[in-house]
Scaffold this active site. Sequence first.
Site, PDB file in Angstrom:
ATOM      1  N   ARG A  51      -0.457 -15.426   3.010  1.00  0.00           N
ATOM      2  CA  ARG A  51      -1.569 -14.549   2.629  1.00  0.00           C
ATOM      3  C   ARG A  51      -1.926 -13.510   3.691  1.00  0.00           C
ATOM      4  NH1 ARG A  51      -6.026 -17.973   1.167  1.00  0.00           N
ATOM      5  NH2 ARG A  51      -6.850 -17.520   3.223  1.00  0.00           N
ATOM      6  N   TYR A 103      -8.367  13.438  -1.651  1.00  0.00           N
ATOM      7  CA  TYR A 103      -7.793  12.632  -2.717  1.00  0.00           C
ATOM      8  C   TYR A 103      -8.909  12.146  -3.651  1.00  0.00           C
ATOM      9  CZ  TYR A 103      -5.409   9.017  -5.266  1.00  0.00           C
ATOM     10  OH  TYR A 103      -4.917   8.246  -6.282  1.00  0.00           O
ATOM     11  N   ASP A 176      -6.337  11.117   6.683  1.00  0.00           N
ATOM     12  CA  ASP A 176      -5.381  10.834   5.616  1.00  0.00           C
ATOM     13  C   ASP A 176      -4.235  11.828   5.795  1.00  0.00           C
ATOM     14  OD1 ASP A 176      -3.891  10.671   3.287  1.00  0.00           O
ATOM     15  OD2 ASP A 176      -5.625  10.436   1.960  1.00  0.00           O
ATOM     16  N   LYS A 201       3.737   7.341  -1.282  1.00  0.00           N
ATOM     17  CA  LYS A 201       4.207   8.723  -1.386  1.00  0.00           C
ATOM     18  C   LYS A 201       5.427   8.921  -0.484  1.00  0.00           C
ATOM     19  CE  LYS A 201       0.605   8.774  -3.994  1.00  0.00           C
ATOM     20  NZ  LYS A 201      -0.694   9.235  -3.533  1.00  0.00           N
TER      21      LYS A 201
HETATM   22  C1  LIG Z   1      -1.993   8.756  -3.531  1.00  0.00           C
HETATM   23  C2  LIG Z   1      -2.910   9.105  -2.452  1.00  0.00           C
HETATM   24  C3  LIG Z   1      -3.874   8.203  -1.991  1.00  0.00           C
HETATM   25  C4  LIG Z   1      -4.056   6.832  -2.627  1.00  0.00           C
HETATM   26  O1  LIG Z   1      -2.932   6.024  -2.374  1.00  0.00           O
HETATM   27  P1  LIG Z   1      -2.437   4.870  -3.371  1.00  0.00           P
HETATM   28  O2  LIG Z   1      -1.209   4.357  -2.693  1.00  0.00           O
HETATM   29  O3  LIG Z   1      -2.195   5.473  -4.722  1.00  0.00           O
HETATM   30  O4  LIG Z   1      -3.534   3.841  -3.425  1.00  0.00           O
HETATM   31  C5  LIG Z   1      -4.677   8.589  -0.947  1.00  0.00           C
HETATM   32  N1  LIG Z   1      -4.567   9.813  -0.371  1.00  0.00           N
HETATM   33  C6  LIG Z   1      -3.653  10.692  -0.784  1.00  0.00           C
HETATM   34  C7  LIG Z   1      -3.566  12.033  -0.118  1.00  0.00           C
HETATM   35  C8  LIG Z   1      -2.797  10.389  -1.833  1.00  0.00           C
HETATM   36  O5  LIG Z   1      -1.907  11.292  -2.259  1.00  0.00           O
END
Ligand SMILES: *Cc1c(COP(=O)(O)O)cnc(C)c1O
Length: 379
Positions: A51, A103, A176, A201
Site C-alpha cells: 500500500r 488546468y 505544474d 502526459k
Molecule cells: C492532465 C493535467 C493535469 C491532471 O493530471 P491527471 O493525470 O489527469 O490527473 C494537471 N495539470 C495539467 C497541466 C494537465 O494537463
Amino acid sequence: MGSNISPEVIAVQGGGDIDTETGAVIPPVHMATTYERDPDNSYSRGYVYGRPDNPGIARCERVINTLEGGAATIVLPSGMTAATFLFLALDRPAHIVAPTVMYWGLRKWLINDAPGFGIETTFVDGADPSAVAAAIKPGRTKLVWLETPSNPLWSISDIAGTSDVAHRAGALVGVDSTAATPVLTRPLELGADVVMHSATKYLNGHSDVLAGSLTFASDGAIAARVRGLRGSLGAILGPMEAALLLRGMRTLFVRVRHQSAAALEIARAMAVHPNIADVLYPGLERHPAHALASRQMRGGFGGMLSIRCAGGEAHAIATAARLQVWVRATSLGGIESLVEHRASIEGSGSPCPPDLLRLSVGLEPADVLIDDLSRALSA
Ligand SMILES: *Cc1c(COP(=O)(O)O)cnc(C)c1O
C-alpha cells in the site's frame, strides 16, 4: 549508475539498473503486495506491504528525481492526486495564490472542494508577478501555484521572479510543469520548491498510464505528509503501470524535442493561415512572453499550442470535425496528435474562448499535420 551521468542517459536507461538476479537490462515487474520479514525481525530490504510503495514506483521516482534535480520525488496515481495531496499537506487553514489560467480540473477542485478542507484560493494573472505579490497574504499564504506554459492559452509565468516574491512572504512555490517537461524547464533550479507533473502526459507519453509526480527541493515535512497520505490511503500506482511509466520515460527526450520542433513549424504555418484569428504558442515572436519563455525554456517551447478560428465557435467545431489525422480527444503529450474544443469541456466560468482549438502535437510528420489542419480550416 554514477551521479555524474546526465539526466538524459538516466531517462533512456530507465535509471540504469541491471537486474542482479538475471542480468536483465529491463527491470522485472514485481507484482507482490507483501514482502518477507528477516529472521532478526527487521525488513532490511525496505519493502513491507504494497500500500505505501512498490519497487516499480521507486524506480520511476529515482528517474524523475534526477530529471528535475530534486531532493525527493513521490509518484502518485494521477496528476490530480499529486496536486491535491500537496495542497492537503500544507499547514491548514491555508491560503493559496493560483493562476486564473490553469488546468481546469484542478481549478474546479480549488473552487468547489478545497474550502471544505480549510484551503482558500485567490486566482490572479499568473503571468504577472506583481499581481501574485498583491494577492499574497503574509503569514496566511502557504503556497503560490504556477502552471507554465499554462493550459490552454499557453501563457508563461516567471518562475524565478515569482519565487523571489513568494519566498519573501514566507510562501512555498509549486509549479505544474506538465506542459514544459523536465526536458525544457527545471523549475527547482529557478527557485521553485515543488514541481508537479501529470505523468499521464509527456512523462509516460503513450496515452496508456494515469500517473502523477511531486518533486521537492528539500525532503522535509511536506514531502513526509504526502508520503503519509499515499501510504495510509493506498493512493499508489500499481506495478504494471509503474513499469509502463518507466518505459515511457526512456523516450521522453526524443519525443519532446521532436514535438517541440513540430509544434513550432505548425504554429508558424497557422500564423499565416487566412482562416486563423490567432495562434497561441510561446515559441512565436509575437507571443507576449516570448523573451521570458526563451530564457526559461531550453531547447524548445513544448508540443502544445492553441489556434483561434476566424469563424468563431461553429468554425472551430466544424474544423475539428473535418480533421482526418488529428484525433478528437482530450488529454495531451502522447505520440498521437490530439485536437480538442476546450470550451466544450471546461464549461461556463472558463477563461477559454469558444473559438479555440487546443492542439497536442504527436509524432506524425509535421507537414502531414499542417496539411490536415489547413484543409480542415478552409473547407
Ligand atoms: C492532465 C493535467 C493535469 C491532471 O493530471 P491527471 O493525470 O489527469 O490527473 C494537471 N495539470 C495539467 C497541466 C494537465 O494537463
